[in-house]
Design a protein around this motif. Structure first.
Motif, short mmCIF file in Angstrom:
data_model
loop_
_atom_site.label_atom_id
_atom_site.label_comp_id
_atom_site.label_asym_id
_atom_site.label_seq_id
_atom_site.Cartn_x
_atom_site.Cartn_y
_atom_site.Cartn_z
N CYS A 110 17.05 10.70 -62.00
CA CYS A 110 18.38 11.11 -61.54
C CYS A 110 19.46 10.56 -62.47
N LEU A 111 19.35 9.27 -62.80
CA LEU A 111 20.37 8.67 -63.64
C LEU A 111 20.40 9.30 -65.03
N GLU A 112 19.23 9.55 -65.58
CA GLU A 112 19.18 10.18 -66.91
C GLU A 112 19.83 11.55 -66.88
N HIS A 141 22.95 29.08 -59.16
CA HIS A 141 21.72 29.17 -58.38
C HIS A 141 20.72 28.12 -58.82
N HIS A 142 20.63 27.96 -60.14
CA HIS A 142 19.71 26.94 -60.66
C HIS A 142 20.40 25.59 -60.62
N ASP A 143 19.60 24.56 -60.36
CA ASP A 143 20.20 23.24 -60.28
C ASP A 143 20.62 22.72 -61.65
N GLY A 144 19.95 23.18 -62.68
CA GLY A 144 20.31 22.71 -64.02
C GLY A 144 20.01 21.24 -64.24
N VAL A 145 18.99 20.76 -63.55
CA VAL A 145 18.56 19.37 -63.80
C VAL A 145 17.12 19.41 -64.33
N GLY A 190 16.35 19.83 -51.28
CA GLY A 190 17.69 19.43 -50.84
C GLY A 190 18.23 18.28 -51.68
N GLN A 191 17.34 17.32 -51.99
CA GLN A 191 17.79 16.19 -52.82
C GLN A 191 18.18 16.66 -54.21
N LYS A 192 17.40 17.61 -54.74
CA LYS A 192 17.70 18.16 -56.06
C LYS A 192 19.07 18.83 -56.05
N ARG A 193 19.32 19.56 -54.96
CA ARG A 193 20.59 20.25 -54.86
C ARG A 193 21.73 19.23 -54.84
N ARG A 194 21.53 18.14 -54.14
CA ARG A 194 22.57 17.11 -54.08
C ARG A 194 22.80 16.49 -55.44
#
Lengths: 227, 245, 208
Positions: free
Chosen positions: C96-98, C86-90, C137-141
């Motif tokens: 993004c690269l990091e 459920h969590h993106d974990g980012v 949505g971008q985070k999910r991707r």
């Protein structure tokens, strides 16, 4: 491609956590401010009597360090817990205990190290004897990592709880007692001009014990908390 | 041996066995307690220094022993919980905590009562009393953590880890406090350091210690049975049990 | 049930509070197959997925990966698994690269340029953007890009299509098919319809 060696993974995670703090500066200063504030309260509460302050300075500084460390504990795992990074770490191919150690190291560099730099100034303000200040430095250097290491077990056990804060202090503070006793007594002894090798050796022993055991306990507590 | 262990570990089996043992334990406890109290209060001679007030040791010392013993039992159960995931060990672990806390509290209270005639104050920062106080906090931490976690299976594992961490720390805390005491209080005679204890005192003391042990097992059985019923309320054996009554 | 299946679930039970979520669940998933876990809310989909990752303990039963119990495999199993929950974990503070570099550092990195991975999830120009500035949505991707940058055979995905638009969904379905074509496994839950052709899709309905 191969996976990173254990040391590389350790350094990678350590650097990540430090980067996060750098981009999020609030966290950095809070425990230090708390530490200074608590120490400022004492002369106000008991009166600015130089002999009295100098006498109780070791105790004050260490109790304040204990509370500051405890206050900052929650931040070791909190943000990782909330955004799901923690479960990804648990699913990492590296042993969790090593990753935990990296996170605790980062936490200490951010919260413990500033105390180390600030303590001599505060000791001076409280009128602590010159010869005791070196020992104060050593006790903080050896003692605060133990606080972070033991504290990480407590946080790991309570991370999923809504009202974890009070329970955390109940779990962690009794375990801090030995560090408090030996650290304060080392400074005390040094200001009275005694030999304090024994106390320092004990603190060193605590540090090694905590370094070798607590990451395992923290890792299994985290696994438990996330299930 | 393992089979026996395994069988005892099954909740319905333990529930039955414990239920059968409770009346016997009660009887043994009563006999031990009465003979211990009789020996301690009437047979043992008054102390040549402290007069009659020393007699509180017949409660105080066994409680202090029990407070440590129960924590060790809990840590042992903690290992069993983490390694073998045995349900019974979870129940024994968490049912022991309030009993242990009560014994610790009893040791503190009697120690403080004893302090009044001895030192003229209710509380002295005596090494053993201080260790007991910290031990009480450790117990309260275990109980608090267990209450705070809703899922009891997870709570049991959390408490298991905590108990093990605690048991590693108890000797360290104990030693530190003792050392701290010797440093700050100077060489005062601690109340337990009697050169030798007279046999007429030792026997009731041991009887009381045994009585307390039996009492622990007795209350442990009772509260474990209750806890088991609560946790297994949806299982078949509890259903059969409640229908049978 | 074939004994050679990569992932085998044997007699699995999960009880939460007083409710039995599922009991005596046995099934197997082999390379090239997808298991779609269905069921209404609270039927234990997430619990099953978390048990499969090894994060959560089952109340009874075992899970075998390549014939070995995952509790014994430990880290070797984690290396084979990639989980998006459920969590993106980012981390929102990192770019993004990091974030992807961290993913690679913690697992077994795949031989892929990170920029290519970002391109595949349509985030090519966002490599140096802090995640905090991205849309949901971008985070999910980005979270799903974790699948591409590590070499893991078993993908476990909990509602991967949350906050994704139709185009991205189709894009990821194509990626799943690619993964299955290379003998990979996908276990997922989804409220959205999945169009995976034929015998490679297994369905498990937990509300039944």
């Amino acid at each position: 491609m191969n996976r990173l060696s254990l040391t590389q993974a350790f350094i990678f995670l350590l650097r990540r956590d430090l980067t996060l703090v750098l981009r999020n500066r609030g966290e950095f200063a809070n425990p230090l401010l708390f530490f200074i504030l608590v120490i400022t309260l004492f002369p106000l509460a008991i009166g600015a009597i130089p002999e009295l302050l100098a006498r109780i300075a070791p105790g004050i500084i260490w109790v304040a360090a204990l509370l500051a460390a405890m206050l900052s504990l929650d931040s070791i795992f909190r943000s990782d817990f909330e955004d799901g990074s923690l479960e990804q770490l648990l699913l990492s191919a590296h042993p969790m205990a090593v990753l935990v150690l990296a996170k605790v190291c980062a936490h200490w560099l951010v919260t413990g190290l500033p105390l180390l730099i600030m303590a001599p100034i505060l000791a001076e303000m409280l009128g602590m004897a010159e010869e005791a200040q070196g020992i104060l430095f050593i006790t903080i250097l050896l003692g605060t990592p133990v606080l972070s290491l033991i504290g990480s077990i407590g946080v790991a056990l309570t991370i999923g709880l809504r009202k974890g804060g009070i329970i955390l202090s109940l779990l962690v503070l009794p375990l801090y007692v030995p560090v408090l006793i030996f650290a304060a007594s080392a400074i005390d002894g040094a200001s009275a001009g005694f030999e304090v090798t024994k106390q320092i050796n004990m603190l060193l022993a605590f540090l090694f014990l905590a370094l070798s055991l607590s990451p395992w306990a923290t890792a299994s507590a985290l696994r438990m908390s996330m299930s | 041996m393992f089979l026996w262990f395994h069988k005892l570990g099954s909740p319905p089996h333990f529930y039955r066995i414990a239920g059968r043992w409770i009346p016997w334990l009660l009887a043994i406890f009563a006999v031990l307690l009465l003979s211990g109290l009789y020996g301690g209060l009437f047979v043992a001679p008054p102390d040549y220094q402290q007069g009659e007030s020393y007699r509180i040791i017949f409660i105080h010392v066994p409680s202090a022993w029990m407070s440590l013993f129960i924590y060790v039992v809990m840590a042992f159960c903690g290992v069993v919980v983490l390694v073998w995931r045995m349900k019974l060990a979870e129940v024994v672990l968490i049912s022991s905590a309030p009993i242990g806390a009560s014994f610790t509290f009893l040791a503190l209270a009697t120690g403080s009562l004893w302090g009044k005639p001895m030192w003229g104050t209710w509380w002295v920062w005596d090494a053993r009393l201080t260790s007991e106080l910290i031990l009480l906090f450790l117990y309260l931490g275990v109980i608090g953590l267990h209450n705070a976690i809703d899922d009891k299976r997870i709570a049991s594992r959390a408490v298991a880890i905590l108990a093990i961490v605690g048991v590693v720390n108890i000797p360290i805390i104990h030693y530190s406090v003792e050392w701290w005491h010797s440093l700050h209080q100077g060489p005062t005679v601690t109340k337990f350091d009697k050169p030798s204890i007279h046999l007429s005192m030792l026997i009731p003391l041991l009887l009381m210690a045994l009585a307390f042990k039996v009492y622990y097992v007795l209350t442990l059985f009772q509260s474990s049975r209750a806890e088991l019923l609560k946790r297994e309320r949806n299982s078949k054996w509890v259903e059969e049990l409640s229908r049978g009554q | 049930m074939s004994d050679t299946a990569l992932l085998k679930i044997h007699d699995l039970s999960c009880i939460r509070d007083d409710r039995v979520l599922f009991e005596h669940l046995s099934l197997s998933v082999d390379g090239g197959q997808m298991l779609l876990v269905e069921g209404r809310n609270g039927s234990g989909k997430t619990s099953l997925l978390r048990i499969l990752t090894g994060l959560k303990l089952a109340d009874a039963g075992d899970i075998f990966w390549q014939g070995q119990s995952i509790t014994q495999l430990g880290a070797d199993y984690y290396e084979a698994v990639c989980y998006v929950g459920h969590h993106d974990g980012v981390k929102r503070e990192l770019t993004c690269l990091e974030n992807l570099r961290l993913v690679q550092a913690m697992g077994k990195p795949a031989a892929i340029e990170l920029d290519d991975a970002l391109e595949q999830v349509n985030l090519y120009r966002y490599g140096d953007t802090p995640v905090g500035n991205l849309s949901a949505g971008q985070k999910r991707r980005l979270a799903l890009a974790r699948l591409l940058v590590t070499e893991s055979k078993l993908w476990i995905l909990d509602e991967p299509f949350t906050s994704l638009d139709k185009k991205s969904m189709a894009n990821f379905q194509a990626l799943f098919e690619q993964h299955m074509a290379m003998q990979g496994l996908v276990v997922m839950t989804s409220h959205h319809d999945i169009v995976i052709p034929g015998p490679n899709l297994k369905r498990l309905d937990l509300s039944a």
